[in-house]
Design an enzyme around this catalytic site. Structure first.
Site, PDB file in Angstrom:
ATOM      1  N   CYS A  79      -2.444  43.394 -15.098  1.00 38.71           N
ATOM      2  CA  CYS A  79      -3.583  43.042 -15.728  1.00 38.71           C
ATOM      3  C   CYS A  79      -4.239  44.205 -16.460  1.00 38.71           C
ATOM      4  O   CYS A  79      -4.068  43.686 -17.843  1.00 38.71           O
ATOM      5  CB  CYS A  79      -4.390  44.269 -14.189  1.00 38.71           C
ATOM      6  SG  CYS A  79      -5.713  44.032 -13.749  1.00 38.71           S
ATOM      7  N   HIS A 178      -2.847  40.243 -10.339  1.00 37.82           N
ATOM      8  CA  HIS A 178      -1.675  40.738  -9.557  1.00 37.82           C
ATOM      9  C   HIS A 178      -0.295  40.614  -9.327  1.00 37.82           C
ATOM     10  O   HIS A 178      -0.185  40.411  -7.872  1.00 37.82           O
ATOM     11  CB  HIS A 178      -2.054  41.975  -8.507  1.00 37.82           C
ATOM     12  CG  HIS A 178      -3.265  43.116  -9.743  1.00 37.82           C
ATOM     13  ND1 HIS A 178      -2.055  44.314  -9.850  1.00 37.82           N
ATOM     14  CD2 HIS A 178      -4.448  42.989  -9.762  1.00 37.82           C
ATOM     15  CE1 HIS A 178      -4.269  44.597 -10.514  1.00 37.82           C
ATOM     16  NE2 HIS A 178      -5.011  43.849 -10.015  1.00 37.82           N
ATOM     17  N   GLU A 180       2.225  41.866  -7.122  1.00 42.67           N
ATOM     18  CA  GLU A 180       2.499  42.536  -6.452  1.00 42.67           C
ATOM     19  C   GLU A 180       1.670  42.340  -5.427  1.00 42.67           C
ATOM     20  O   GLU A 180       1.984  42.876  -4.201  1.00 42.67           O
ATOM     21  CB  GLU A 180       2.447  44.390  -7.175  1.00 42.67           C
ATOM     22  CG  GLU A 180       1.128  44.785  -7.097  1.00 42.67           C
ATOM     23  CD  GLU A 180       0.748  44.575  -8.499  1.00 42.67           C
ATOM     24  OE1 GLU A 180      -0.632  44.866  -8.723  1.00 42.67           O
ATOM     25  OE2 GLU A 180       0.999  43.559  -9.228  1.00 42.67           O
TER      26      GLU A 180
END
Length: 211
Positions: A79, A178, A180
């Protein structure tokens, strides 16, 4: 060991959880000396480009990050971390890390061809070419514009505005989304990166091939 840079802001805890979920050994680093011994380096990020670069300078991390990338060692920017990989950002007219030539641009207004809503938040498609791709989670108000289109590895379209959402150069990888927070596909990408499957890749394979 994977070093996750902590510059005082960002999504470091969620990145650590994502890495631990795929069996990786990772820890936060706040100083250059804590980077010693690491095999892979991640620059996560949530927030403003200017304050992030100020924090990296204050912690004397800018030159070590640049040296790491110059040595061809595996690096992942997430990001804001991906945006800082470029030369500059229009957010606060900020100079970046200059790991990859290019600039981070503000989304144009809707009447100029931009998205209807900025920041761009939520799930969207990352296209890898050839009809392949995966869904990922985004939170951003700026987009990546590398000087060399050859470093663009994935693209996303919002309201007809198409932008690079995945960039790579040598062993450097940058994700505007993202991973994750992007479910199974995001975890698979992290696992593939941890295992070195994306290092120096000529292209990013279909998500199903990551695991």
């Amino acid at each position: 060991m994977i070093a996750v840079i902590d510059f005082g802001a960002g999504n470091t805890r969620s990145v650590l959880r994502g890495l631990h979920a795929v069996g990786a050994r990772a820890q936060l680093v706040r100083t250059p000396s804590e980077m010693v011994g690491a095999e892979r380096l991640i620059l996560p990020g949530v927030g403003a480009a200017g304050s992030a670069m100020t924090a990296l300078h204050e912690r004397s991390l800018v030159d070590p990050i640049r040296a790491w990338a110059a040595d061809g060692r595996p690096f992942l920017g997430i990001c804001l971390g991906a945006q800082l990989m470029l030369d500059a950002s229009e957010e606060g007219d900020t100079a970046g890390l200059a790991l990859i030539r290019g600039a981070c641009r503000r989304f144009p207004a809707f009447d100029a061809g931009g998205p209807t809503r900025v920041p761009h938040i939520g799930w969207n498609r990352v296209e890898l070419g050839g009809g392949q791709g995966f869904d990922a989670y985004f939170v951003h108000g700026y987009w990546l514009q590398p000087a060399d289109p050859g470093v663009e590895a994935g693209w996303t379209e919002v309201d007809g505005f198409r932008f690079p959402s995945l960039i790579r150069s040598g062993s450097m990888l940058g994700t505007q989304f993202h991973p994750e927070k992007s479910g199974p596909a995001g975890r698979a990408l992290l696992a593939a990166w941890v295992r070195g499957l994306l290092d120096n890749a000529s292209r990013i394979p279909e998500a199903a091939a990551w695991s």
